[in-house]
Design an enzyme around this catalytic site. Structure first.
Site, PDB file in Angstrom:
ATOM      1  CG  ASP A 111      -2.054   0.973   1.131  1.00 37.55           C
ATOM      2  OD1 ASP A 111      -2.213   1.569   0.056  1.00 37.55           O
ATOM      3  OD2 ASP A 111      -2.770   1.150   2.132  1.00 37.55           O
ATOM      4  CG  ASP A 134      -1.966  -0.508   7.513  1.00 33.76           C
ATOM      5  OD1 ASP A 134      -2.755  -0.497   6.542  1.00 33.76           O
ATOM      6  OD2 ASP A 134      -1.437   0.524   7.968  1.00 33.76           O
ATOM      7  CG  ASP A 166      -4.449  -4.020   3.135  1.00 32.12           C
ATOM      8  OD1 ASP A 166      -4.562  -3.872   1.909  1.00 32.12           O
ATOM      9  OD2 ASP A 166      -4.211  -3.086   3.913  1.00 32.12           O
TER      10      ASP A 166
END
Length: 857
Positions: free
Chosen positions: A333, A595, A599
């Site tokens: 990310d 996180d 995800d």
């Protein structure tokens, strides 16, 4: 105190009971349990965790190791030696077996304990009421009757019913298979099954948005997911590494059986004593067996986990270390990894790009009253301040979800009731029929829409993350809001946030690229923001793939496109998961760093799931590795450590098979050519035991830079080729030793056996220093423990014939001329071995390069 009801004593359809009846049955109240009561229940019901693989007893552990193909060879040889009165041989074989099993078990136990200690640092917790006070306790200590508070980002710690809930949406796909979050409400009603009951929440599900208070009813194995867990825990099946090692063990077993049969048949043909021949053949089988392989793998993994802990990386699953060494693609990310995650609200503008107080008021009201998933964007809005909300109150909320990508709050204030909406800018724009100008709603025109799009593009091109902000007035009679109300909105403007790139991210990206790891950004942000951040870090944009494009592709088309893109933008959780699977389908070993709750599927699907200690519970539960500092620099160091661990494990296999195969093949040939045994069985076993002592230090060895420079992969075909190429080099010098002993020194059978014992051990031990490195042996320093152990073994072997102990093994004192000749031959052997090894690795490198080109094509 009355006896506590066990979970099994609740009626089978306990979920149909009213909450008051369940509280009574579980002897609890909305104020929660007392601490003493909770402790007693924990003793009665056991820890709140799913059934894992049952701890094996010591005897079962020993039996499992004795069943290894590599150890079976030793057992058969030891039993035969004992049955024929060869007590010394049986003793040495027994020592090798015990050494292998004991060291392996000790190291495995240490590794498990270390992993448990590290994992406890990121253990999941829950907020419960105890003695009337809210406190955080480990999830494992939740008991039936606990009152638990749930909030966005948490995992539900037990099966239970809702006592209160506000806009609660949970993801329970792990249990029910539902792809999208479902809304949960405390009001009881009719339901055909427990899965359909909206007032029941399940252990292991994730809270997407909203908050609630639940009564825990069933914990651990008694929970719904616990009924399934024991099926998973029963047998996970072989991992790729275990599969390859088992195949390798079976290959060595076949070679050992062939040697035994070959020597026995030849001995019978030459009319040699069958017992002596059999013991010699079994000793050969022992000599070629890398019996310490399980121990070396365990020690390497344990050291790798300890080193990673020093790099602020917690290893939850030990096998992930090998996958980390093999990883060649990392998907990550953007926020918090490439950027600082210190988001600040910097602009609040209308469609024309002018500062707007109305935008600030609307985005602040929405963020202040939102009760769902709190993100850094909301924190940035609230930190900005500037709006007095004391005259406003919240009536209802339509919480955020990852499909709509927006949140709506119904509020009432001095200006009446309004629905305040914020979310993905383009999505919000599409829902608007008017725009706000000077505090009044105006109808859209094509020119104004084009102006709004231009303003949005200008903000995103500057690296700002942008939310769209809208509202609409609602009648005073409206007290509830739903998704259907998010239409016909008045567009207020844009809220723009800045999140600067991390200072160390650019260097970490360059380091990962130099190590052969492709980094791909997978984000829900726009392509303009992602491109700005990526280019600000000095990285080239090779291709951009949008979520809208992915939605139109089948898996084969996606597998082709993921190779050519390194920015994946505007993607949802399902698309993130598809990206990971597509990369793996192309033969990549993929790591995923995330996180958030969204995800978790991708973390589970990746070869290496990586999260941070501040992540949502669902993300930490799905991850293999936990970073205590969210930085690519930490991960880059972890990749190097994974490759070191991988390299030392492979190093033992290459050493053990190549030199041992050469020596054992020489002995098999000598059994045919010589009228006597070239080495006594007890000498072969002693030779193997001494060499094993050197091998135990290999997990400590240094690893050269080239082995951490590129991803490492298991290649058992390469191991077999290495054995068949390097082994004959050892055999060549063994034959030269035969000639020197027989022709040059006119050695007797006992002298021949003593001389070859020393020569074969010396060449095996010194070959360690050559084979342990791909480059020049003199240019790579071994670990001191390896060097000193090898020198000590050589010194022991050289002086052993001079001691009374040497006579027990049939070793005689040799003339000094033999040692001089042996020194010269050993130097020549090492020089030739170095040349062949380097040629082999150069050829293997060309093969790998060709394979990589073909795979990319």
């Amino acid at each position: 105190m009355n006896a506590l009801p066990a979970p099994s004593e609740l009626p089978p359809e306990w979920w149909r009971l009213p909450a008051e009846a369940l509280c009574s049955a579980l002897r609890t109240s909305p104020q929660g349990l007392g601490e003493d009561d909770a402790h007693a229940r924990l003793e009665a019901h056991g820890p709140n965790r799913l059934q894992g693989a049952a701890p094996r007893r010591l005897l079962v552990e020993i039996a499992r190791r004795l069943g290894s193909p590599l150890v079976l060879v030793l057992i058969v040889a030891g039993a035969a030696s004992l049955a024929t009165g060869e007590g010394m041989s049986a003793w040495i074989i027994g020592s090798i077996v015990v050494l292998s099993i004991v060291i392996d078990r000790i190291q495995e136990q240490r590794a498990e304990s270390a992993a448990a200690r590290l994992a406890s640092q990121v253990a999941l917790t829950a907020r419960v009421l105890r003695d009337g006070q809210e406190r955080s306790v480990p999830v494992e200590r939740i008991v039936p009757g606990d009152i638990v508070r749930l909030a966005a980002g948490a995992q539900v710690p037990a099966d239970g019913v809702l006592l209160r809930a506000s806009d609660l949406f949970v993801q329970q796909a792990a249990l029910t298979g539902e792809s999208f979050p479902v809304e949960k409400k405390p009001a009881a009603g009719a339901a055909a099954s427990i899965e359909d009951a909206p007032w029941v929440v399940f252990m292991g599900s994730s809270v997407i948005s909203g908050n609630a208070v639940m009564l825990a009813c069933r914990t651990g194995p008694s929970a719904e997911i616990g009924q399934i867990a024991h099926l998973v825990a029963a047998d996970r099946g072989e991992l790729a590494m275990e599969h390859d090692l088992r195949r390798f063990g079976n290959f060595i077993l076949r070679v050992a059986v062939f040697l035994v049969l070959f020597v026995v048949v030849v001995g019978g043909f030459l009319h040699r004593p069958w017992l002596e021949t059999l013991l010699f053949a079994l000793a050969l089988a022992v000599g070629i067996t890398p019996e310490l392989l399980p121990m070396v793998v365990t020690v390497s993994l344990a050291r790798g986990a300890q080193r990673l802990a020093r790099e602020q990386v917690i290893v939850k699953r030990m096998a992930a270390i090998h996958n980390l060494g093999s990883m060649d693609v990392l998907c990550t990310d953007k926020t918090g990894t490439l950027t600082e995650a210190r988001i600040a609200l910097t602009r609040q503008v209308d469609v024309s790009g002018q500062d707007s107080a109305g935008v600030l008021e609307n985005v602040f009201l929405n963020s202040h009253f939102e009760s769902g998933l709190r993100t850094p964007l909301e924190d940035a809005v609230l930190a900005h301040g500037g709006v007095d909300v004391s005259a406003w109150r919240k009536l209802d909320e339509v919480p955020f979800d990852f499909e709509r990508r927006r949140v709506s709050v119904l509020v009432e204030g001095p200006a009446g009731r309004r629905l305040s909406v914020k979310g993905a800018a383009r999505d919000v724009l599409a829902l608007c029929e008017q725009f706000e100008q000077e505090g009044r709603a105006q109808p859209w025109t094509p020119q104004v829409r084009a102006q709004a799009q231009a303003t949005l593009q200008q903000l995103e091109s500057g690296g700002l993350r942008v939310l769209g902000v809208a509202w609409k007035p609602v009648p005073d009679s409206v007290v509830n809001a739903g998704i259907a109300d998010e239409a016909g909105l008045v567009f207020s403007g844009f809220a723009a946030f800045v999140d600067p790139p991390k200072a160390d991210a650019a260097a970490a990206l360059r380091d990962l690229h130099a190590k052969g790891v492709q980094v791909k950004v997978v984000t829900g942000d726009s392509e303009l923001v992602a491109r700005h951040v990526w280019e600000a870090l000095g990285m080239p944009v090779k291709g951009i793939l949008l979520g809208s494009e992915i939605a139109t592709m089948d898996d084969r088309a996606l597998a082709w496109r993921v190779q050519r893109a390194n920015l994946f933008c505007r993607v949802d959780p399902v698309q993130k998961n598809r990206i990971i699977r597509a990369l793996r389908a192309r033969g990549h070993v993929v790591g995923y760093l995330g996180d958030g709750i969204n995800d978790a599927p991708a973390l589970h699907s990746a070869d290496v799931g990586i999260s941070v200690d501040t992540a949502a519970d669902a993300a930490r539960a799905a991850a293999d590795l936990i970073l205590l500092r969210p930085s690519l620099a930490v991960l880059s160091a972890a990749v190097s450590e994974g490759r070191r661990t991988f390299a030392n494990t492979r190093k033992y296999i290459l050493l053990g098979t190549s030199s041992s195969f050469g020596n054992m093949a020489s002995m098999a040939a000598a059994a045919v050519l010589l009228p006597f045994l070239p080495m006594l069985p007890v000498q072969i076993l002693l030779n193997n035991l001494l060499y094993d002592l050197v091998s135990t230090t290999l997990p400590l060895d240094r690893v050269e830079a080239r082995e951490v420079a590129r991803p490492q992969h298991w290649d058992m075909e390469l191991v077999r080729r290495f054995m068949l190429v390097i082994g004959p080099v050892s055999s060549l010098f063994d034959l030269l030793t035969f000639w020197v002993l027989l022709q040059g020194l006119a050695a007797t059978p006992a002298q021949f056996q003593s001389g070859w014992f020393i020569e074969s051990l010396a060449t095996q031990v010194l070959a360690v220093f050559v084979i342990r490195t791909h480059g020049p042996a003199l240019g790579s320093r071994p670990h001191p423990a390896l060097a000193w152990t090898a020198l000590a073994v050589l010194a022991f072997a050289a002086v052993l014939p001079l001691t009374p102990l040497g006579a027990w093994f049939g070793l005689l004192v040799l003339p000094w001329g033999f040692y001089a000749a042996m020194a010269g031959m050993t130097v020549a052997y090492l020089v030739l071995l170095e040349a062949v090894k380097r040629r082999f690795h150069a050829h293997a490198q060309r093969r790998r390069a060709t394979t990589a080109v073909l795979r990319r094509a």
